[in-house]
Write a protein that holds these residues in place. Structure first.
Motif, PDB file in Angstrom:
ATOM      1  N   GLY A  82       0.785  -1.223   0.000  1.00  0.00           N
ATOM      2  CA  GLY A  82       0.000   0.000   0.000  1.00  0.00           C
ATOM      3  C   GLY A  82       0.813   1.266   0.000  1.00  0.00           C
ATOM      4  O   GLY A  82       0.277   2.369  -0.041  1.00  0.00           O
ATOM      5  N   MET A  83       2.163   1.189   0.037  1.00  0.00           N
ATOM      6  CA  MET A  83       2.992   2.379   0.040  1.00  0.00           C
ATOM      7  C   MET A  83       3.859   2.393  -1.196  1.00  0.00           C
ATOM      8  O   MET A  83       4.424   1.381  -1.587  1.00  0.00           O
ATOM      9  N   ALA A  84       3.970   3.552  -1.804  1.00  0.00           N
ATOM     10  CA  ALA A  84       4.765   3.665  -3.018  1.00  0.00           C
ATOM     11  C   ALA A  84       6.238   3.565  -2.695  1.00  0.00           C
ATOM     12  O   ALA A  84       6.701   4.043  -1.662  1.00  0.00           O
ATOM     13  N   ASP A  85       7.018   2.950  -3.598  1.00  0.00           N
ATOM     14  CA  ASP A  85       8.434   2.763  -3.329  1.00  0.00           C
ATOM     15  C   ASP A  85       9.223   4.046  -3.484  1.00  0.00           C
ATOM     16  O   ASP A  85      10.372   4.127  -3.080  1.00  0.00           O
ATOM     17  N   ASP A  86       8.605   5.076  -4.057  1.00  0.00           N
ATOM     18  CA  ASP A  86       9.326   6.324  -4.228  1.00  0.00           C
ATOM     19  C   ASP A  86       8.705   7.435  -3.382  1.00  0.00           C
ATOM     20  O   ASP A  86       8.701   8.592  -3.753  1.00  0.00           O
ATOM     21  N   ASP A  87       8.169   7.060  -2.185  1.00  0.00           N
ATOM     22  CA  ASP A  87       7.567   8.055  -1.310  1.00  0.00           C
ATOM     23  C   ASP A  87       8.577   9.103  -0.876  1.00  0.00           C
ATOM     24  O   ASP A  87       8.244  10.255  -0.671  1.00  0.00           O
ATOM     25  N   GLU A  88       9.816   8.679  -0.680  1.00  0.00           N
ATOM     26  CA  GLU A  88      10.838   9.617  -0.249  1.00  0.00           C
ATOM     27  C   GLU A  88      11.047  10.654  -1.341  1.00  0.00           C
ATOM     28  O   GLU A  88      11.306  10.346  -2.497  1.00  0.00           O
ATOM     29  N   GLY A  89      10.898  11.900  -0.959  1.00  0.00           N
ATOM     30  CA  GLY A  89      11.081  12.954  -1.943  1.00  0.00           C
ATOM     31  C   GLY A  89       9.824  13.233  -2.755  1.00  0.00           C
ATOM     32  O   GLY A  89       9.853  14.030  -3.681  1.00  0.00           O
ATOM     33  N   LYS A 145     -10.213  13.480   1.501  1.00  0.00           N
ATOM     34  CA  LYS A 145      -9.410  13.594   2.721  1.00  0.00           C
ATOM     35  C   LYS A 145      -8.515  12.365   2.888  1.00  0.00           C
ATOM     36  O   LYS A 145      -7.370  12.471   3.325  1.00  0.00           O
ATOM     37  N   GLN A 146      -9.059  11.202   2.514  1.00  0.00           N
ATOM     38  CA  GLN A 146      -8.242   9.994   2.568  1.00  0.00           C
ATOM     39  C   GLN A 146      -7.071  10.075   1.589  1.00  0.00           C
ATOM     40  O   GLN A 146      -5.950   9.679   1.904  1.00  0.00           O
ATOM     41  N   VAL A 147      -7.339  10.599   0.389  1.00  0.00           N
ATOM     42  CA  VAL A 147      -6.267  10.771  -0.594  1.00  0.00           C
ATOM     43  C   VAL A 147      -5.227  11.747  -0.065  1.00  0.00           C
ATOM     44  O   VAL A 147      -4.020  11.518  -0.173  1.00  0.00           O
ATOM     45  N   ARG A 148      -5.700  12.839   0.519  1.00  0.00           N
ATOM     46  CA  ARG A 148      -4.783  13.834   1.087  1.00  0.00           C
ATOM     47  C   ARG A 148      -3.892  13.210   2.151  1.00  0.00           C
ATOM     48  O   ARG A 148      -2.700  13.529   2.258  1.00  0.00           O
ATOM     49  N   ASP A 149      -4.473  12.298   2.946  1.00  0.00           N
ATOM     50  CA  ASP A 149      -3.727  11.681   4.037  1.00  0.00           C
ATOM     51  C   ASP A 149      -2.900  10.482   3.596  1.00  0.00           C
ATOM     52  O   ASP A 149      -2.355   9.752   4.430  1.00  0.00           O
ATOM     53  N   GLY A 150      -2.813  10.260   2.285  1.00  0.00           N
ATOM     54  CA  GLY A 150      -1.926   9.218   1.764  1.00  0.00           C
ATOM     55  C   GLY A 150      -2.550   7.858   1.580  1.00  0.00           C
ATOM     56  O   GLY A 150      -1.834   6.855   1.501  1.00  0.00           O
ATOM     57  N   ALA A 151      -3.885   7.776   1.496  1.00  0.00           N
ATOM     58  CA  ALA A 151      -4.542   6.475   1.332  1.00  0.00           C
ATOM     59  C   ALA A 151      -4.144   5.832   0.012  1.00  0.00           C
ATOM     60  O   ALA A 151      -3.954   6.510  -0.997  1.00  0.00           O
ATOM     61  N   SER A 152      -4.018   4.527   0.021  1.00  0.00           N
ATOM     62  CA  SER A 152      -3.734   3.798  -1.208  1.00  0.00           C
ATOM     63  C   SER A 152      -4.991   3.139  -1.761  1.00  0.00           C
ATOM     64  O   SER A 152      -4.985   2.627  -2.876  1.00  0.00           O
ATOM     65  N   ARG A 153      -6.102   3.193  -0.990  1.00  0.00           N
ATOM     66  CA  ARG A 153      -7.321   2.493  -1.388  1.00  0.00           C
ATOM     67  C   ARG A 153      -8.543   3.320  -1.002  1.00  0.00           C
ATOM     68  O   ARG A 153      -8.628   3.832   0.112  1.00  0.00           O
ATOM     69  N   LEU A 154      -9.483   3.452  -1.936  1.00  0.00           N
ATOM     70  CA  LEU A 154     -10.754   4.113  -1.677  1.00  0.00           C
ATOM     71  C   LEU A 154     -11.880   3.129  -1.963  1.00  0.00           C
ATOM     72  O   LEU A 154     -11.896   2.509  -3.017  1.00  0.00           O
ATOM     73  N   ARG A 188      -6.618  15.813 -10.996  1.00  0.00           N
ATOM     74  CA  ARG A 188      -5.814  16.900 -10.443  1.00  0.00           C
ATOM     75  C   ARG A 188      -4.770  16.394  -9.456  1.00  0.00           C
ATOM     76  O   ARG A 188      -3.852  17.127  -9.086  1.00  0.00           O
ATOM     77  N   VAL A 189      -4.909  15.149  -9.006  1.00  0.00           N
ATOM     78  CA  VAL A 189      -3.912  14.563  -8.100  1.00  0.00           C
ATOM     79  C   VAL A 189      -3.461  13.220  -8.663  1.00  0.00           C
ATOM     80  O   VAL A 189      -3.321  12.228  -7.953  1.00  0.00           O
ATOM     81  N   ALA A 190      -3.209  13.192  -9.962  1.00  0.00           N
ATOM     82  CA  ALA A 190      -2.937  11.939 -10.670  1.00  0.00           C
ATOM     83  C   ALA A 190      -1.659  11.255 -10.216  1.00  0.00           C
ATOM     84  O   ALA A 190      -1.448  10.073 -10.467  1.00  0.00           O
ATOM     85  N   LYS A 191      -0.776  11.972  -9.538  1.00  0.00           N
ATOM     86  CA  LYS A 191       0.500  11.389  -9.123  1.00  0.00           C
ATOM     87  C   LYS A 191       0.501  11.005  -7.651  1.00  0.00           C
ATOM     88  O   LYS A 191       1.546  10.890  -7.032  1.00  0.00           O
ATOM     89  N   GLY A 192      -0.663  10.788  -7.069  1.00  0.00           N
ATOM     90  CA  GLY A 192      -0.736  10.402  -5.666  1.00  0.00           C
ATOM     91  C   GLY A 192      -0.405   8.941  -5.439  1.00  0.00           C
ATOM     92  O   GLY A 192       0.075   8.237  -6.315  1.00  0.00           O
ATOM     93  N   ARG A 193      -0.709   8.453  -4.229  1.00  0.00           N
ATOM     94  CA  ARG A 193      -0.410   7.062  -3.862  1.00  0.00           C
ATOM     95  C   ARG A 193      -1.544   6.098  -4.220  1.00  0.00           C
ATOM     96  O   ARG A 193      -1.380   4.893  -4.154  1.00  0.00           O
ATOM     97  N   LEU A 194      -2.692   6.625  -4.562  1.00  0.00           N
ATOM     98  CA  LEU A 194      -3.893   5.813  -4.705  1.00  0.00           C
ATOM     99  C   LEU A 194      -3.715   4.701  -5.731  1.00  0.00           C
ATOM    100  O   LEU A 194      -3.410   4.955  -6.895  1.00  0.00           O
ATOM    101  N   SER A 195      -3.914   3.458  -5.294  1.00  0.00           N
ATOM    102  CA  SER A 195      -3.711   2.316  -6.186  1.00  0.00           C
ATOM    103  C   SER A 195      -4.984   1.508  -6.440  1.00  0.00           C
ATOM    104  O   SER A 195      -5.017   0.708  -7.374  1.00  0.00           O
ATOM    105  N   GLU A 196      -6.035   1.715  -5.634  1.00  0.00           N
ATOM    106  CA  GLU A 196      -7.267   0.935  -5.815  1.00  0.00           C
ATOM    107  C   GLU A 196      -8.493   1.790  -5.523  1.00  0.00           C
ATOM    108  O   GLU A 196      -8.531   2.510  -4.521  1.00  0.00           O
ATOM    109  N   ILE A 197      -9.491   1.703  -6.402  1.00  0.00           N
ATOM    110  CA  ILE A 197     -10.766   2.395  -6.195  1.00  0.00           C
ATOM    111  C   ILE A 197     -11.894   1.400  -6.421  1.00  0.00           C
ATOM    112  O   ILE A 197     -11.919   0.691  -7.427  1.00  0.00           O
TER     113      ILE A 197
END
Length: 278
Positions: free
Chosen positions: A10-17, A80-89, A112-121
């Protein structure tokens, strides 16, 4: 070529930076949703006064608001979940029913937030009709993080499905697509099949409980000859007969990557599985 973000637990491998400037975009979206809710409440209060009902003791309009304020509440919670780094909605709930307008708002927000962490909807059972396919497709075209999209039990039909199929031509990041129970006929299945001929990402496709018939099965069979990525295909409950089964059987003689094919009809399934065993 657009690169896909990889997800591990659930976490992206390039979260750093990672550029969290997208937080500002999400805050703007939440502000817009709040403003829309306020307009709905003002409208409800005005209509109540015109009917001579007055305001409840709380000063708030009645709970049953016109225009779908509850949908916006769901969208607000999602963003708000996307803002807080959710990977699933998961917005699959009978009480939400986003419909075309709601899914349009959600899709626009996700663009507008296409580069977020979200991986499943998950948007199962949300009354998304043919017109809802276009905004979903638009969001898919620019998204590089989403790997799983569930749209079971909506009403996309052939035109909505065709719009999503067009996005699959360029999106190589989506791995799982669920379109079960969406009133998809032969033309919608053909659009998906044509996309599969060039798609290099999709591994699992659910098309159960539609009405693709033999013509749709034949188109998918042709796609399987060219496709080298799909591993699982669900086609049960589609009124696929002997000729459709024959088309799929022929395709399996050439396809080397498909591992599981669900047909749900013993007679046709037996014909297809005979080739799998060879």
């Amino acid at each position: 070529k657009k690169s896909c973000r990889r997800e591990v637990l659930g976490m992206a491998d390039d979260d750093e930076g990672l550029d969290f400037g997208l937080d500002d975009d999400i805050e703007d979206i939440l502000t817009e949703l709040d403003a829309y809710d306020d307009k709905i409440e003002e409208s409800a209060a005005r209509h109540s006064e015109e009917r001579g009902e007055g305001q409840p003791a709380s000063g708030r309009p009645p709970a049953q608001l016109p225009g779908g304020s509850r949908k916006n509440s769901a969208l607000q919670a999602a963003m708000k979940q996307v803002r807080d780094g959710a990977s699933r909605l998961d917005l699959s709930h009978w009480s939400i029913r986003l419909g075309n307008d709601g899914v349009g708002a959600l899709a626009e927000s996700l663009q507008r937030v296409a580069k977020g962490r979200l991986s499943e909807i998950r948007l199962n059972g949300n009354d998304i009709g043919p017109k809802g396919g276009a905004p979903v497709a638009a969001a898919l075209k620019d998204n590089s993080s989403l790997t799983r999209l569930h749209l079971t039990a909506n009403q996309l039909g052939d035109s909505g499905t065709t719009a999503i199929a067009e996005a699959l031509r360029t999106n190589a990041c989506l791995k799982h697509l669920d379109l079960e129970g969406n009133n998809i006929g032969p033309s919608g299945a053909t659009a998906i099949a044509e996309a599969l001929m060039v798609n290099q990402g999709l591994e699992s496709l659910h098309l159960s409980d539609n009405a693709i018939l033999d013509a749709g099965a034949a188109a998918l069979g042709n796609a399987l000859v060219a496709n080298s990525k799909l591993e699982t295909l669900w086609l049960d409950g589609n009124k696929v007969g002997v000729s459709g089964g024959a088309s799929l059987s022929k395709a399996l003689q050439h396809n080397k990557t498909l591992k599981t094919l669900h047909l749900g009809t013993p007679r046709v399934g037996a014909t297809v599985l005979a080739y799998v065993d060879k």
